[in-house]
Design a protein around this motif. Structure first.
Motif, mmCIF file in Angstrom:
data_model
loop_
_atom_site.group_PDB
_atom_site.id
_atom_site.type_symbol
_atom_site.label_atom_id
_atom_site.label_comp_id
_atom_site.label_asym_id
_atom_site.label_seq_id
_atom_site.Cartn_x
_atom_site.Cartn_y
_atom_site.Cartn_z
ATOM 1 N N PHE A 1 1.103 21.968 72.443
ATOM 2 C CA PHE A 1 2.123 23.101 72.418
ATOM 3 C C PHE A 1 3.079 22.986 73.454
ATOM 4 O O PHE A 1 3.041 22.423 74.506
ATOM 5 C CB PHE A 1 1.016 24.311 73.101
ATOM 6 N N CYS A 2 4.275 23.341 72.898
ATOM 7 C CA CYS A 2 5.611 23.092 73.587
ATOM 8 C C CYS A 2 6.132 24.588 74.174
ATOM 9 O O CYS A 2 6.520 25.410 73.375
ATOM 10 C CB CYS A 2 6.682 22.385 72.973
ATOM 11 N N ASP A 3 5.880 24.764 75.577
ATOM 12 C CA ASP A 3 6.304 26.085 75.887
ATOM 13 C C ASP A 3 7.866 26.525 75.893
ATOM 14 O O ASP A 3 8.075 27.576 75.991
ATOM 15 C CB ASP A 3 5.633 26.669 77.205
ATOM 16 N N THR A 4 8.700 25.342 75.827
ATOM 17 C CA THR A 4 10.046 25.927 75.772
ATOM 18 C C THR A 4 10.439 26.323 74.226
ATOM 19 O O THR A 4 11.328 27.179 74.205
ATOM 20 C CB THR A 4 11.035 24.656 76.154
ATOM 21 N N SER A 5 9.532 25.702 73.159
ATOM 22 C CA SER A 5 9.811 26.354 71.914
ATOM 23 C C SER A 5 9.292 27.686 71.692
ATOM 24 O O SER A 5 9.589 28.468 70.737
ATOM 25 C CB SER A 5 9.754 25.256 70.746
ATOM 26 N N PHE A 6 8.266 28.056 72.605
ATOM 27 C CA PHE A 6 7.481 29.239 72.184
ATOM 28 C C PHE A 6 7.392 29.853 73.571
ATOM 29 O O PHE A 6 6.203 29.912 74.102
ATOM 30 C CB PHE A 6 6.068 28.774 71.683
ATOM 31 N N PRO A 7 8.304 30.412 74.041
ATOM 32 C CA PRO A 7 8.379 30.818 75.558
ATOM 33 C C PRO A 7 7.566 32.132 75.355
ATOM 34 O O PRO A 7 7.801 33.013 74.447
ATOM 35 C CB PRO A 7 9.741 31.133 75.975
ATOM 36 N N LYS A 8 7.077 32.790 76.531
ATOM 37 C CA LYS A 8 6.503 34.300 76.631
ATOM 38 C C LYS A 8 7.628 35.080 76.388
ATOM 39 O O LYS A 8 8.776 34.902 76.800
ATOM 40 C CB LYS A 8 5.984 34.359 77.920
ATOM 41 N N VAL A 9 7.256 36.488 75.912
ATOM 42 C CA VAL A 9 8.231 37.406 75.793
ATOM 43 C C VAL A 9 9.051 37.695 77.062
ATOM 44 O O VAL A 9 10.027 37.964 77.095
ATOM 45 C CB VAL A 9 7.739 38.766 75.064
ATOM 46 N N SER A 10 8.103 37.744 78.051
ATOM 47 C CA SER A 10 8.750 38.107 79.358
ATOM 48 C C SER A 10 9.865 36.963 79.740
ATOM 49 O O SER A 10 10.642 37.438 80.877
ATOM 50 C CB SER A 10 7.602 38.185 80.522
ATOM 51 N N GLU A 11 9.890 36.029 79.375
ATOM 52 C CA GLU A 11 10.740 35.022 79.640
ATOM 53 C C GLU A 11 12.138 34.940 78.813
ATOM 54 O O GLU A 11 12.782 34.227 78.902
ATOM 55 C CB GLU A 11 10.068 33.361 79.652
ATOM 56 N N GLY A 12 12.030 35.885 77.970
ATOM 57 C CA GLY A 12 13.220 35.859 76.997
ATOM 58 C C GLY A 12 13.121 35.076 76.036
ATOM 59 O O GLY A 12 12.261 34.111 75.929
ATOM 60 N N LEU A 13 13.274 35.454 74.762
ATOM 61 C CA LEU A 13 13.000 34.916 73.429
ATOM 62 C C LEU A 13 14.082 33.820 73.151
ATOM 63 O O LEU A 13 14.904 33.921 72.318
ATOM 64 C CB LEU A 13 12.969 35.728 72.243
ATOM 65 N N SER A 14 14.286 32.749 74.174
ATOM 66 C CA SER A 14 15.154 31.733 73.854
ATOM 67 C C SER A 14 14.731 30.714 73.042
ATOM 68 O O SER A 14 15.526 29.717 72.745
ATOM 69 C CB SER A 14 15.675 31.454 75.156
ATOM 70 N N GLY A 15 13.361 30.478 72.962
ATOM 71 C CA GLY A 15 12.991 29.470 72.108
ATOM 72 C C GLY A 15 13.038 29.816 70.672
ATOM 73 O O GLY A 15 13.955 30.475 69.930
ATOM 74 N N ARG A 16 12.347 29.030 69.851
ATOM 75 C CA ARG A 16 12.347 28.976 68.434
ATOM 76 C C ARG A 16 11.641 30.079 67.980
ATOM 77 O O ARG A 16 11.593 30.577 66.821
ATOM 78 C CB ARG A 16 12.028 27.772 67.893
ATOM 79 N N ALA A 17 10.735 30.740 68.551
ATOM 80 C CA ALA A 17 9.604 31.711 68.149
ATOM 81 C C ALA A 17 10.472 33.030 68.034
ATOM 82 O O ALA A 17 11.357 33.346 69.009
ATOM 83 C CB ALA A 17 8.481 31.874 69.248
ATOM 84 N N VAL A 18 10.054 33.808 67.183
ATOM 85 C CA VAL A 18 11.064 35.109 67.008
ATOM 86 C C VAL A 18 9.873 36.442 67.375
ATOM 87 O O VAL A 18 8.693 36.148 67.499
ATOM 88 C CB VAL A 18 11.500 35.262 65.430
ATOM 89 N N LEU A 19 10.264 37.615 67.412
ATOM 90 C CA LEU A 19 9.695 38.626 67.645
ATOM 91 C C LEU A 19 8.368 38.801 66.902
ATOM 92 O O LEU A 19 7.040 38.973 67.322
ATOM 93 C CB LEU A 19 10.503 39.981 67.460
ATOM 94 N N GLU A 20 8.353 38.576 65.440
ATOM 95 C CA GLU A 20 7.043 38.646 64.652
ATOM 96 C C GLU A 20 6.203 37.540 65.188
ATOM 97 O O GLU A 20 4.936 38.047 64.809
ATOM 98 C CB GLU A 20 7.691 38.003 63.374
ATOM 99 N N ASP A 21 6.522 36.390 65.442
ATOM 100 C CA ASP A 21 5.451 35.531 66.135
ATOM 101 C C ASP A 21 4.750 36.188 67.227
ATOM 102 O O ASP A 21 3.542 35.826 67.350
ATOM 103 C CB ASP A 21 6.074 34.064 66.354
#
Ligand code: ME8
Length: 544
Positions: free
Chosen positions: A386-406
């Motif tokens: 699991f790579c947390d920079t591509s799937f950051p927490k919502v609280s860290e801002g959605l700067s990775g590749r994950a979208v709100l839906e995810d």
């Protein structure tokens, strides 16, 4: 949100004990599968559990069925009882205890129970005159009887509720002071609103209790009924089959000597047809005997076939053994629990089984497993990183590749165990399965949305994102596998084994530990080799 239950009393769940005058049918298996689901669910929560089923072998209609088959009654009972056992085993019903009312341990329990009721002053000798239905083994008041016709078109009296023929009966026998218990039963229910589930049936019983309860005849003259347990010290009378049968729940846990520990955790699963016996007569008997009342009575409705209740007398029964071969055991169990709504009757139809299993088990769940584990997407056959920079927490801002839906999906899956737990506990298993099925669709949507097969894995960033998609999907699937164990134990095992999840990692608590990397904790599965590929999860069923 999830209660820790380690301090709770032991959990003891029962099915009705089934009459041996007819072969096991899908309705019986439905009760057994519900109880099995509750038993497996509680076991996953780490509780000491016990699960009893069995057969009800006394009474006039069994005596008559044995005579009609030209068999000795006990031999006849043994034969049919072993068919029930066989059907339950082959439907993965993992009972720990099996009881037959013709066993010695049961006779001793019933004799003791009777003597306690008598000594406590709740049984007296009287005479009964009124309507009696042999098929229902029930005494009826005049308001429960109506006009009907028999197979030859002759006018007869029938039970309003069951439609079975009734006869006028007059005889001396023993009566139980049921009328003494109305207020106590009302108080019990008012203090325990979860004692009868689902809620609809709780209200129904309270409504019944608004009327007076007549005393109940609890024995029959020996001349009318020989196939039963004689009244202690009065061999001219036989104990009423329902009193005899209900005591089975105590027999299993060693009444009268050593029942107390398990008895404090007893839960009954029953069909709505026998609610009165379990929610009124049985608690009254228990109060009279000075024993604790059940923790809960779980009530389910009936399967009908083309609108008519499935029953031997109507000749429309569905054979569970045959269907479990056609649809597989897990397919049949899934259908029963996903479509069997406890509050209302459901109509059985083979086509519905095929459609449901194909869409939810083969396509949706099987498709998800296949996508996560297929060598084309997962050539190394591991539980990926699991790579947390591509799937950051919502609280860290959605700067990775994950979208709100995810993130919405992740939230739904982390809330899923609590939703499933709540619905298992009020017997809305279908709602639990609906919630799981919805999450499976979300996870399939997640993979579809990010199409990992389009990523170029020679690019390190894409490779990390690719693995993250698979990691998140596998974590979802791991949770679904754990939560599905009580319902489809075979398929759940297949999913978890393929993901490399070990037997000691499948308890309820493990479902609460979802996507731990996302919370900044270690993930024990990351980097682990997958289990062997044992092929398609669920083969699509063909329609006849
Ligand atoms: O009543 N749909 O035994 P029984 C769903 N021996 N469930 C059904 C069903 C249907 N069409 N038909 C039956 C007795 N059942 C007594 C019980 S307990 C101390 C004594 C299930 O063989 C349902 O659980 O008639 C129902 O309550 C039970 O089988 C009745 O089984």
């Amino acid at each position: 949100t999830t209660k820790r239950l380690s301090q709770a009393p032991p959990y003891y769940v029962t099915t009705p004990i089934f009459y041996v005058n007819a072969a096991p049918h899908l309705g019986h298996v439905h009760s057994a599968v519900i109880a099995d689901c509750l038993y497996r669910y509680r076991t996953l929560q780490g509780l000491g559990c016990r699960f009893a089923t069995g057969t009800d072998e006394h009474g006039l209609k069994i005596q008559q069925a044995a005579a009609a088959a030209g068999k000795d009654p006990l031999d006849f009972c043994t034969e049919v009882s072993s068919r029930f056992k066989e059907v339950f085993r082959s439907c993965s019903v993992s009972y720990t205890d099996y009881v037959r009312t013709t066993e010695d341990r049961h006779r001793r329990a019933v004799e003791h129970f009777w003597t306690v009721l008598l000594n406590n002053g709740f049984i007296y000798k009287g005479s009964y005159e009124g309507w009696y239905s042999t098929p229902d083994e029930s005494f009826l008041t005049p308001t429960q009887v109506t006009e009907g016709t028999d197979s030859l078109g002759r006018e007869i009296k029938v039970s309003t509720e069951s439609g079975h023929k009734v006869e006028w009966m007059k005889e001396d026998n023993y009566l139980f002071r049921l009328s003494d218990f109305r207020t106590e039963l009302q108080d019990w229910l008012k203090a325990n609103p979860k004692a009868i589930q689902p809620e609809r049936f709780y209200h129904l019983v309270l409504q019944w209790l608004e009327n007076d309860l007549p005393d109940l005849s609890v024995s029959r003259q020996r001349s009318r009924l020989q196939w039963g347990i004689p009244v202690p010290r009065d061999p001219e009378q036989t104990i009423y089959v329902w009193l005899d049968a209900l005591v089975n729940y105590l027999t299993v846990v060693g009444y009268p000597e050593k029942h107390s520990q398990w008895w404090s955790g007893v839960h009954h699963v029953v069909g709505k047809d026998i609610l009165k016996f379990h929610a009124i007569y049985w608690p009254a008997f228990l109060l009279a005997a000075g024993l604790p009342l059940p923790q809960a009575i779980y009530v389910h409705s009936h399967w009908t076939v083309q609108g008519k209740k499935m029953s031997k007398s109507l000749g429309n029964v569905i054979d569970p053994l045959e269907r479990s071969h056609t649809f597989t055991v897990d397919g049949l169990r899934y259908f029963l629990l996903r479509q069997g709504v406890p509050d209302t009757d459901c109509d059985y139809d083979d086509d519905k089984v095929v459609k449901l299993c194909n869409s939810e088990l083969a396509d949706s769940l099987g498709g998800l497993l296949n996508r996560c584990t297929a060598p084309s997407l997962n050539p190394e056959q591991v539980y990926p990183q699991f790579c947390d920079t591509s799937f950051p927490k919502v609280s860290e801002g959605l700067s990775g590749r994950a979208v709100l839906e995810d993130h919405k999906m992740v939230r739904a899956v982390s809330e899923l165990p609590a939703v499933v737990m709540e619905n298992f506990e009020n017997l809305h298993v279908y709602k639990a399965l609906e919630a799981i099925s919805r999450c499976v669709r979300l996870t399939n949507g997640f993979i579809q949305r990010h199409a990992p097969w389009k990523l170029n894995c020679s690019e390190p960033k894409d490779r990390l994102w690719h693995d993250t998609i698979l990691h998140v999907s596998m974590e979802c699937l791991r949770v679904y596998g754990i939560l599905l164990q009580p319902v489809v134990p075979g398929l759940a095992d297949k999913i978890l084994s393929r993901l490399g999840v070990r037997p000691g990692e499948r308890s309820w608590d493990h479902a609460l530990d979802f996507l731990s990397k996302h919370e900044g904790r270690d993930c024990p599965y990351e980097g682990r080799a997958l289990g062997a590929d044992t092929g398609v999860l669920f083969n699509r069923l063909e329609r006849n």
